[in-house]
Design an enzyme around this catalytic site. Structure first.
Site, mmCIF file in Angstrom:
data_model
loop_
_atom_site.group_PDB
_atom_site.id
_atom_site.type_symbol
_atom_site.label_atom_id
_atom_site.label_comp_id
_atom_site.label_asym_id
_atom_site.label_seq_id
_atom_site.Cartn_x
_atom_site.Cartn_y
_atom_site.Cartn_z
ATOM 1 N N ASP A 237 38.730 31.977 46.048
ATOM 2 C CA ASP A 237 37.498 31.211 46.162
ATOM 3 C C ASP A 237 36.365 31.867 46.758
ATOM 4 O OD1 ASP A 237 35.985 28.703 46.103
ATOM 5 O OD2 ASP A 237 36.536 28.372 48.200
ATOM 6 N N ASP B 22 32.751 30.384 48.462
ATOM 7 C CA ASP B 22 32.327 29.599 49.307
ATOM 8 C C ASP B 22 33.219 29.056 50.393
ATOM 9 O OD1 ASP B 22 29.339 29.273 49.046
ATOM 10 O OD2 ASP B 22 29.976 28.237 47.363
ATOM 11 N N LYS C 116 38.573 24.012 39.426
ATOM 12 C CA LYS C 116 39.731 23.867 40.213
ATOM 13 C C LYS C 116 39.709 22.393 40.793
ATOM 14 C CE LYS C 116 38.067 27.077 42.957
ATOM 15 N NZ LYS C 116 37.685 27.882 44.129
ATOM 16 N N ASP D 216 39.681 27.795 50.978
ATOM 17 C CA ASP D 216 39.614 26.923 52.041
ATOM 18 C C ASP D 216 39.746 25.570 51.921
ATOM 19 O OD1 ASP D 216 37.013 26.961 50.432
ATOM 20 O OD2 ASP D 216 36.035 25.848 52.236
#
EC number: 3.1.3.41
Lengths: 293, 293
Positions: free
Chosen positions: A24, A26, A218, A243
């Site tokens: 991922d 960000d 996702k 995250d």
């Protein structure tokens, strides 16, 4: 219970176990315009160890080309083929699964990056960045003329969201259009904190219609299908790094790969302690792996 | 099973059973700018029979004064004292239940009518119609300075909704502000159909925060408390008339009064057949009662 990795030995064992790393962006590589400390070195190390790195982002405001520009600007090495976004996956879903006839159109709530990915797949669309829909003027239903060719409403992050866009999308949904969301992230991280995400903005329509959209990004299957169509990897030797529990980690679990949660994004220790979506591993920051260099 | 009233005898029995009639407005008295056929005559008949008529609207875009103007424009007789709106009820809740200190402020997502009711109760507020918040320009969190005096976020229907408003409200909620919604109506009727309502717009923040707001309007208790504070009535001889099951009819049930559903608004026959919120009576249109004249 997730394994909390802290030592150099634990980090080394982790890296040795996997050949393919899905990241991922960000909250993992960067937050807003700030690269997470050490991440550039860690990615370089992985490439030097001949690991495959793939970037999987739910950010639907950017096309893969736009995203490549973001990587360049941040000084993070990436090729366009390594980047998968929910805008791209949405376009692929519409063209290959919905098989939208060429006469059909998509009503877009979203940014130019999303429109660009639709263009790439040859999908006609309205709304989005059209100046007529980017207005705070009142919406008048009695004079609104529906485009009868619209058969899909696709919602992504739209920083110019307004009542006209919601009203038009709502009319198309009521007329029977398929309801798609690029992703369901309720927030997203920027410099200084969190802002409401695509999943939150889309909820206006979900609530007004009383139905949930089909979400492409996702943790949905479509995103993994897109990656598998372009890269071959052994799920047993693949690690998804993210995250966010309900998108990234769930995405990895749904896709049958191992999962690593980083604490540089939206997940707090309190949330981690009470979650039912348990990652295989947790580290404070992806940058921590640089001790291996 | 709701009693479906069709005959003049059934209508006459209904009117005789009640002294006080609480009316929802949109979808009952009018749809958008079109008065429901016969309604003006029926209301005049009720007044001639010395019935009390009270108007209870979840429309939070208008103050009671604004709403009186709407009644005048539509040619429907009403006094300001007979009109109760969720904007007014929200202001009353903030001043009498939350007892907001004079130094505190409310961040408003809503229209001037809502701001006017806050003014009437002496409640300081920001956001709302402020030109700085009515913009499609990007919101930049890193340069946003929170007003530390904000302790409540109040969301109502806002036809100028935009990302800046959502972002600011979200920051105040994350800082601990009380989360209030004027009402939870997911849609509202206008000329030509339905548009997304306040309850849908508010859901962006509910989804981003992961918490539901406290809703003030129908079917909430606060609205009934406001009416009781100004009018005395016997619940056993009071009838709530509305077009929406989950607000109007539930409001009547929660308040211990009888309920009459009209089919001139948002409720379809299919929804009525499957609902768990069963009204005491159903009629096609409030205007049908004019056969009694």
């Amino acid at each position: 219970m997730a394994a909390r990795l802290k030592s150099q030995e634990e980090y080394a064992t982790l890296i040795d176990k996997y050949d393919t790393f899905l990241f991922d962006c960000d909250g993992v590589l960067w937050n807003g315009d700030a690269v997470v400390d050490g991440v550039i070195d860690v990615l370089r190390m992985l490439r030097e160890k001949n690991k495959s790195v793939i970037f999987v982002t739910n950010n639907a405001s950017k096309s893969r080309v736009d995203y490549k520009g973001k990587f360049d600007k941040m000084g993070v090495q990436a090729t366009e083929e390594e980047i998968f976004g929910s805008a791209y996956a949405s376009a692929v879903y519409i063209s290959t699964v919905l098989r939208l006839p060429p006469t059909s159109k998509v009503y877009v709530i979203g940014m130019p990056g999303l429109e660009h990915e639709l263009d790439t797949e040859g999908i006609a669309h309205i709304g989005g960045s059209d100046p007529a829909d980017n207005t705070l003027e009142p919406f008048k239903l009695s004079t609104f003329v529906k485009d009868e060719k619209v058969s899909v409403v696709l919602c992504g992050l739209d920083l110019h969201i307004n009542y006209t866009k919601y009203c038009k999308a709502f009319q198309y949904l009521r007329a029977g259009a398929t309801f798609l969301a690029t992703n369901v992230d309720s927030t997203y991280p920027v410099d200084g904190g969190l802002l409401p995400g695509s999943g939150a903005l889309t909820y206006v329509l979900a609530k007004a219609m009383g139905v949930e959209p089909l979400s492409i990004g996702k943790p949905g299957k479509t995103m993994m299908d897109c990656i598998k169509a372009k890269h071959s990897f052994d799920p047993a030797r693949t690690l998804m790094v993210g995250d966010r529990l309900d998108t990234d980690i769930l995405f990895g679990k749904n896709g049958g790969v191992s999962t690593l949660l980083v604490m540089t994004g939206v997940t707090t220790e309190a949330v981690l302690e009470s979650t039912t979506i348990v990652p295989d591993y947790v580290i404070d920051s992806l940058g921590d792996l640089r001790v291996l260099i």
